[in-house]
Scaffold this motif. Structure first.
Motif, PDB file in Angstrom:
ATOM      1  N   MET A  14      63.335  14.615  13.301  1.00  0.00           N
ATOM      2  CA  MET A  14      63.381  15.556  14.415  1.00  0.00           C
ATOM      3  C   MET A  14      63.199  16.987  13.899  1.00  0.00           C
ATOM      4  SD  MET A  14      66.414  16.510  17.099  1.00  0.00           S
ATOM      5  CE  MET A  14      67.410  17.234  15.817  1.00  0.00           C
ATOM      6  N   LEU A  15      63.904  17.336  12.841  1.00  0.00           N
ATOM      7  CA  LEU A  15      63.826  18.698  12.307  1.00  0.00           C
ATOM      8  C   LEU A  15      62.426  19.010  11.793  1.00  0.00           C
ATOM      9  CD1 LEU A  15      67.215  18.784  10.381  1.00  0.00           C
ATOM     10  CD2 LEU A  15      66.717  19.594  12.696  1.00  0.00           C
ATOM     11  N   VAL A  16      61.834  18.072  11.083  1.00  0.00           N
ATOM     12  CA  VAL A  16      60.492  18.291  10.534  1.00  0.00           C
ATOM     13  C   VAL A  16      59.473  18.443  11.660  1.00  0.00           C
ATOM     14  CG1 VAL A  16      58.634  17.205   9.210  1.00  0.00           C
ATOM     15  CG2 VAL A  16      60.964  17.186   8.324  1.00  0.00           C
ATOM     16  N   LEU A  17      59.559  17.620  12.702  1.00  0.00           N
ATOM     17  CA  LEU A  17      58.600  17.709  13.807  1.00  0.00           C
ATOM     18  C   LEU A  17      58.747  19.010  14.595  1.00  0.00           C
ATOM     19  CD1 LEU A  17      58.612  14.008  15.028  1.00  0.00           C
ATOM     20  CD2 LEU A  17      56.839  15.185  13.709  1.00  0.00           C
ATOM     21  N   ILE A  18      59.961  19.497  14.776  1.00  0.00           N
ATOM     22  CA  ILE A  18      60.162  20.798  15.420  1.00  0.00           C
ATOM     23  C   ILE A  18      59.499  21.895  14.589  1.00  0.00           C
ATOM     24  CG2 ILE A  18      61.884  22.565  15.990  1.00  0.00           C
ATOM     25  CD1 ILE A  18      63.752  20.262  16.815  1.00  0.00           C
ATOM     26  N   TYR A  19      59.712  21.833  13.289  1.00  0.00           N
ATOM     27  CA  TYR A  19      59.141  22.827  12.371  1.00  0.00           C
ATOM     28  C   TYR A  19      57.613  22.798  12.413  1.00  0.00           C
ATOM     29  CZ  TYR A  19      58.248  25.277   7.981  1.00  0.00           C
ATOM     30  OH  TYR A  19      57.803  26.149   7.033  1.00  0.00           O
ATOM     31  N   GLN A  77      56.160  18.449  22.537  1.00  0.00           N
ATOM     32  CA  GLN A  77      56.952  17.771  21.508  1.00  0.00           C
ATOM     33  C   GLN A  77      56.767  16.255  21.621  1.00  0.00           C
ATOM     34  OE1 GLN A  77      58.549  18.718  18.921  1.00  0.00           O
ATOM     35  NE2 GLN A  77      58.675  20.902  19.222  1.00  0.00           N
ATOM     36  N   ARG A  78      55.614  15.824  22.155  1.00  0.00           N
ATOM     37  CA  ARG A  78      55.310  14.397  22.258  1.00  0.00           C
ATOM     38  C   ARG A  78      54.471  13.993  21.049  1.00  0.00           C
ATOM     39  NH1 ARG A  78      52.681  14.179  28.001  1.00  0.00           N
ATOM     40  NH2 ARG A  78      51.699  16.005  27.102  1.00  0.00           N
ATOM     41  N   TRP A  79      54.845  12.887  20.437  1.00  0.00           N
ATOM     42  CA  TRP A  79      54.196  12.437  19.209  1.00  0.00           C
ATOM     43  C   TRP A  79      53.783  10.975  19.321  1.00  0.00           C
ATOM     44  CZ3 TRP A  79      53.471  16.091  15.407  1.00  0.00           C
ATOM     45  CH2 TRP A  79      54.166  17.280  15.568  1.00  0.00           C
ATOM     46  N   LEU A  80      52.707  10.618  18.619  1.00  0.00           N
ATOM     47  CA  LEU A  80      52.209   9.243  18.550  1.00  0.00           C
ATOM     48  C   LEU A  80      51.943   8.863  17.111  1.00  0.00           C
ATOM     49  CD1 LEU A  80      49.382   9.098  21.253  1.00  0.00           C
ATOM     50  CD2 LEU A  80      51.459   7.760  21.247  1.00  0.00           C
ATOM     51  N   ASN A 111      59.092   7.133  24.776  1.00  0.00           N
ATOM     52  CA  ASN A 111      60.042   8.188  25.151  1.00  0.00           C
ATOM     53  C   ASN A 111      61.288   8.194  24.275  1.00  0.00           C
ATOM     54  OD1 ASN A 111      58.685   9.616  27.129  1.00  0.00           O
ATOM     55  ND2 ASN A 111      59.218   8.116  28.687  1.00  0.00           N
ATOM     56  N   ARG A 112      61.225   7.485  23.168  1.00  0.00           N
ATOM     57  CA  ARG A 112      62.366   7.462  22.246  1.00  0.00           C
ATOM     58  C   ARG A 112      62.403   8.782  21.478  1.00  0.00           C
ATOM     59  NH1 ARG A 112      63.187   4.932  16.766  1.00  0.00           N
ATOM     60  NH2 ARG A 112      65.444   4.799  16.603  1.00  0.00           N
ATOM     61  N   ARG A 113      63.551   9.409  21.480  1.00  0.00           N
ATOM     62  CA  ARG A 113      63.701  10.698  20.799  1.00  0.00           C
ATOM     63  C   ARG A 113      63.833  10.479  19.298  1.00  0.00           C
ATOM     64  NH1 ARG A 113      68.661  14.457  22.258  1.00  0.00           N
ATOM     65  NH2 ARG A 113      69.643  12.700  21.257  1.00  0.00           N
ATOM     66  N   TYR A 114      63.156  11.338  18.531  1.00  0.00           N
ATOM     67  CA  TYR A 114      63.301  11.306  17.078  1.00  0.00           C
ATOM     68  C   TYR A 114      64.647  11.920  16.719  1.00  0.00           C
ATOM     69  CZ  TYR A 114      58.406  10.052  16.792  1.00  0.00           C
ATOM     70  OH  TYR A 114      57.214   9.403  16.925  1.00  0.00           O
ATOM     71  N   ASP A 132      62.794  16.330  26.909  1.00  0.00           N
ATOM     72  CA  ASP A 132      61.423  16.826  26.899  1.00  0.00           C
ATOM     73  C   ASP A 132      61.191  17.968  25.907  1.00  0.00           C
ATOM     74  OD1 ASP A 132      60.640  14.989  28.777  1.00  0.00           O
ATOM     75  OD2 ASP A 132      61.004  16.341  30.461  1.00  0.00           O
ATOM     76  N   CYS A 133      62.221  18.699  25.561  1.00  0.00           N
ATOM     77  CA  CYS A 133      62.013  19.822  24.652  1.00  0.00           C
ATOM     78  C   CYS A 133      62.299  19.439  23.198  1.00  0.00           C
ATOM     79  CB  CYS A 133      62.826  21.033  25.074  1.00  0.00           C
ATOM     80  SG  CYS A 133      64.590  20.833  24.886  1.00  0.00           S
ATOM     81  N   LEU A 134      62.714  18.204  22.975  1.00  0.00           N
ATOM     82  CA  LEU A 134      62.933  17.710  21.619  1.00  0.00           C
ATOM     83  C   LEU A 134      61.842  16.700  21.272  1.00  0.00           C
ATOM     84  CD1 LEU A 134      66.788  17.193  21.720  1.00  0.00           C
ATOM     85  CD2 LEU A 134      65.543  19.020  20.565  1.00  0.00           C
ATOM     86  N   PRO A 135      61.511  16.556  20.000  1.00  0.00           N
ATOM     87  CA  PRO A 135      60.458  15.607  19.619  1.00  0.00           C
ATOM     88  C   PRO A 135      60.784  14.188  20.085  1.00  0.00           C
ATOM     89  CG  PRO A 135      61.056  16.980  17.751  1.00  0.00           C
ATOM     90  CD  PRO A 135      62.056  17.252  18.829  1.00  0.00           C
ATOM     91  N   HIS A 136      59.803  13.581  20.751  1.00  0.00           N
ATOM     92  CA  HIS A 136      59.983  12.207  21.204  1.00  0.00           C
ATOM     93  C   HIS A 136      58.639  11.487  21.186  1.00  0.00           C
ATOM     94  CE1 HIS A 136      59.026  14.505  24.834  1.00  0.00           C
ATOM     95  NE2 HIS A 136      58.513  13.389  25.320  1.00  0.00           N
ATOM     96  N   ASN A 137      58.714  10.175  21.149  1.00  0.00           N
ATOM     97  CA  ASN A 137      57.516   9.355  21.102  1.00  0.00           C
ATOM     98  C   ASN A 137      56.868   9.340  22.480  1.00  0.00           C
ATOM     99  OD1 ASN A 137      56.083   6.586  21.404  1.00  0.00           O
ATOM    100  ND2 ASN A 137      56.234   6.955  19.205  1.00  0.00           N
ATOM    101  N   TYR A 138      55.590   9.579  22.520  1.00  0.00           N
ATOM    102  CA  TYR A 138      54.836   9.690  23.766  1.00  0.00           C
ATOM    103  C   TYR A 138      54.872   8.401  24.579  1.00  0.00           C
ATOM    104  CZ  TYR A 138      50.823  10.447  26.848  1.00  0.00           C
ATOM    105  OH  TYR A 138      50.002  10.567  27.931  1.00  0.00           O
ATOM    106  N   LEU A 139      54.783   7.258  23.914  1.00  0.00           N
ATOM    107  CA  LEU A 139      54.735   5.985  24.632  1.00  0.00           C
ATOM    108  C   LEU A 139      56.102   5.427  24.978  1.00  0.00           C
ATOM    109  CD1 LEU A 139      51.833   4.093  22.834  1.00  0.00           C
ATOM    110  CD2 LEU A 139      51.780   5.368  24.970  1.00  0.00           C
TER     111      LEU A 139
END
Length: 84
Positions: free
Chosen positions: A47-52, A62-65, A39-42, A30-37
């Protein structure tokens, strides 16, 4: 090329700082970037770019679509809007 290196260095420093701030038990999906639908972790550079980006823009999640996924679940996508 130097500008790319500086951006990468800043991003790396921020990620190291953020990971150091997390308690060990908080280091879960949950605290790392993952796909909202899915739940696959980037992973990798994504992953680094999305955290930034989440830090720079003040995102609390950290949920992304993708745009297509957002449209499938009836989320608003503003025409002409660019993704992160």
């Amino acid at each position: 090329m130097l500008n790319d290196f500086n951006n990468f260095h800043k991003m790396s420093q921020l990620i190291m700082k953020k990971m150091g701030e997390m308690k060990f038990q908080e280091r879960n999906k949950d605290c790392l970037p993952h796909n909202y639908l899915t739940n696959r972790r980037y992973n990798g550079i994504n992953m680094l770019v999305l955290i930034y980006i989440a830090d720079k823009k003040g995102y609390l999640s950290q949920r992304w679509l993708t745009k297509i996924q957002a449209l499938k679940v009836n989320k608003e996508v503003i025409e002409g809007q660019f993704g992160t």
